[in-house]
Scaffold this motif. Structure first.
Motif, PDB file in Angstrom:
ATOM      1  N   LEU A 385       0.849  -1.192   0.000  1.00  0.00           N
ATOM      2  CA  LEU A 385       0.000   0.000   0.000  1.00  0.00           C
ATOM      3  C   LEU A 385       0.884   1.240   0.000  1.00  0.00           C
ATOM      4  N   GLY A 386       0.669   2.113  -0.989  1.00  0.00           N
ATOM      5  CA  GLY A 386       1.432   3.362  -1.066  1.00  0.00           C
ATOM      6  C   GLY A 386       2.931   3.126  -1.116  1.00  0.00           C
ATOM      7  N   GLY A 387       3.362   2.023  -1.700  1.00  0.00           N
ATOM      8  CA  GLY A 387       4.792   1.734  -1.813  1.00  0.00           C
ATOM      9  C   GLY A 387       5.370   1.045  -0.578  1.00  0.00           C
ATOM     10  N   TYR A 388       4.523   0.706   0.383  1.00  0.00           N
ATOM     11  CA  TYR A 388       5.006   0.049   1.609  1.00  0.00           C
ATOM     12  C   TYR A 388       4.434  -1.355   1.723  1.00  0.00           C
ATOM     13  N   ASP A 389       5.117  -2.150   2.554  1.00  0.00           N
ATOM     14  CA  ASP A 389       4.592  -3.481   2.874  1.00  0.00           C
ATOM     15  C   ASP A 389       3.677  -3.381   4.089  1.00  0.00           C
TER      16      ASP A 389
END
Ligand code: HEM
Length: 504
Positions: A385-389
């Motif tokens: 999500l949004g470039g994060y895990d």
């Protein structure tokens, strides 16, 4: 005895610290986690951020850490998203991945570990429950079948208030009478039943048990035992009370409503759709073997909380804002008088002809969202999500209040100004057509009750304003609108006394 528990807790705490450090080192390598305050072992960020994770405190954290951030609350991961784009990702684009619900130790009790609809994970059971509940509750046909009943209920409120001389002088706690109205609105749909007065013993019992359930579930005071399992033994007393309240409540639903309805429902009447109330449909699903009796009781539990309280809180907020903004109240009254004619009582079809009334409702739901963090979402599996895990089984909160009150996206959001929904935000609807404004959520887990809530809000606020001048009590120029936030709810802290002067 307590010392033994304490000793065990301390040993466990030590073991947990060692495990947590090892796991966090291991995890740190594998995951690119969202930003957030630096967590300490075992407690995570709990000691830093505290218990009161309401929409405003979470908005402050968003200002510091960004539109997506992670809090480690003991053992639990809490991800908070606060931008329209990320909300879209959670609720729409990745609606399946994030379409489950987390429960905590208390919600586990009240929902029988997700045997209900609101708190069950995204999957077969949820789909079945939502399908079974749709025809009896969530269609326009239901609105048309019951709207006259709702109109009668609010007419009775108007009459009762008129009959109270103190209403027009020192004032009354209007909310109490409106609570009876909301119960009647929903119990008519569910069981074809209503309560005669605020003193009806069954109503008094029901209201008390529902109130206790909400207080216990929305409180932050059990967080420590939920976040840090090793402290759970200290929560035993709290959880015992929750279990007792849950049992007594489900028993009440069964003895006084479900069994009574079963006695009434003859095969003849159940053939006739016109005579069916919601529970007859639900019982049919049970007879077909689609759900069991526990599921039936949890559906009743869900409606008691999800439908009655949320709508009542929104009505209460609407009245508070109208009292505190007399010019808005007068403008609304003028609209009703000029569109319908003075004295012609607002009905559900009329609400569609009253744009300012609709704008007042939208603004109330924007500024004073009853469920400002939506109902917590959850990803069953590891996700991005949004470039994060996002680790599996994170609690994902969409801060819908922040989305709708962010000065970067709204003109003067701190001002209660219904006109915005007729001017610069004229295209924005409450159904989620704009990701800045999600009072009912959007997507798979969005609120199906919007179809009932909006007309009830319109009829109720419309009738009150056309029949009364609503004022603060003598000596006060405004009523107190302090907020009381809970795990994900928001209501007014004090149930205000309001002067309701009948219009000549
Ligand atoms: C003003 C009144 C109401 C507000 C502000 C409201 C708001 C919400 C919100 C924000 C959610 C969670 C959405 C999400 O997690 O994405 C929700 C879920 C739900 N609401 Fe409402 N609601 C209201 C009235 C009602 C009514 C009248 C009913 C039933 C008659 C109802 C039944 C439900 C149910 C069953 C869910 C769970 C849906 C699911 O998990 O699939 N609500 N509501």
């Amino acid at each position: 005895m307590d010392l033994v528990v304490l000793e065990k807790a301390l040993i466990g705490l030590f073991v947990a610290i060692v495990v947590a450090i090892t796991v966090s080192k291991f995890r740190g390598k594998r995951f690119k986690l969202p930003p957030g305050p630096f967590p300490v072992p075992v407690f995570g960020n709990w000691l830093q951020v505290g218990d009161d994770l309401n929409h405003r405190n979470l908005s402050d954290l968003a200002r510091k850490f960004g539109d997506i951030f992670l809090l480690r609350m003991g053992q639990r991961n809490l991800v908070v998203v606060s931008s329209p784009d990320l909300a879209k990702e959670v609720l729409h684009t990745q609606g399946v991945e994030f379409g489950s619900r987390t429960r905590n130790v208390v919600f586990d009790i009240f929902t029988g570990k997700g045997q209900d609809m609101v708190f069950t994970v995204y999957g077969e059971h949820w789909r079945k429950m939502r399908r079974i509940m749709t025809v009896p509750f969530f269609t326009n046909k239901v609105v048309q079948q019951y709207r006259q009943g709702w109109e009668d209920e609010v007419a009775a409120v108007v009459q009762d208030v008129r009959n109270k001389p103190e209403a027009s002088t020192t004032g009354i706690v209007l909310r109490r009478r409106l609570q009876l109205m909301m119960y009647n609105n929903m119990y008519r749909i569910m069981f074809d039943r209503r309560f005669e007065s605020e003193d009806d013993p069954l109503f008094v019992k029901l209201k008390a048990l529902n109130g206790e359930r909400s207080r216990l579930a929305q409180s932050f005071e059990y967080n420590y035992g939920d976040f840090i399992p090793i402290l759970r033994p200290f929560l035993r007393g709290y959880l015992k009370i929750c279990k007792e309240v849950k049992e007594r409540r489900l028993q009440l639903f069964k003895d006084y409503f479900l069994d009574e309805r079963k006695k009434l429902a003859s095969p003849k009447s159940s053939d006739n759709n016109e005579l069916k109330c919601a529970i007859d449909h639900i019982l049919e699903a049970q007879q077909k073997g689609e759900i069991n009796e526990d599921n039936v009781l949890y559906i009743i539990e869900n409606i008691n909380v999800a439908a009655i309280e949320t709508t009542l809180w929104s009505i209460e907020w609407g009245i508070a804002e109208l009292v505190n903004h007399p010019h808005i109240q007068q403008k609304l009254r003028n609209e009703i008088d000029s569109v319908l004619g003075r004295g012609v009582q607002v009905t559900e079809p009329d609400t569609h002809k009253l744009p300012y009334l609709q704008a007042v409702i939208k603004e109330t739901l924007r500024f004073r969202m009853a469920i400002p963090l939506l109902v917590p979402h959850m990803n069953l599996h590891d996700a991005r999500l949004g470039g994060y895990d996002i680790p599996a089984e994170s609690k994902v909160l969409v801060n819908a209040w922040r989305l709708a009150n962010n000065p970067a996206h709204w003109k003067n959001p701190n001002e209660f100004r219904p006109e915005r929904f007729l001017e610069e935000e004229a295209k924005v609807e409450a159904n989620g057509n704009d990701f800045r404004y999600l009072p009912f959520g959007v997507g798979r887990r969005s609120c199906p009750g919007i179809i009932l809530a909006l007309p009830i809000l319109g009829i109720t606020l419309g009738r009150l304003v056309q029949n009364f001048e609503l004022l603060p009590p003598p000596g006060q120029c405004k009523i107190d609108t302090s907020e009381k936030g809970g795990q994900f709810s928001l209501h007014i802290l004090k149930h205000s006394t309001i002067v309701a002067k009948p219009r000549a």
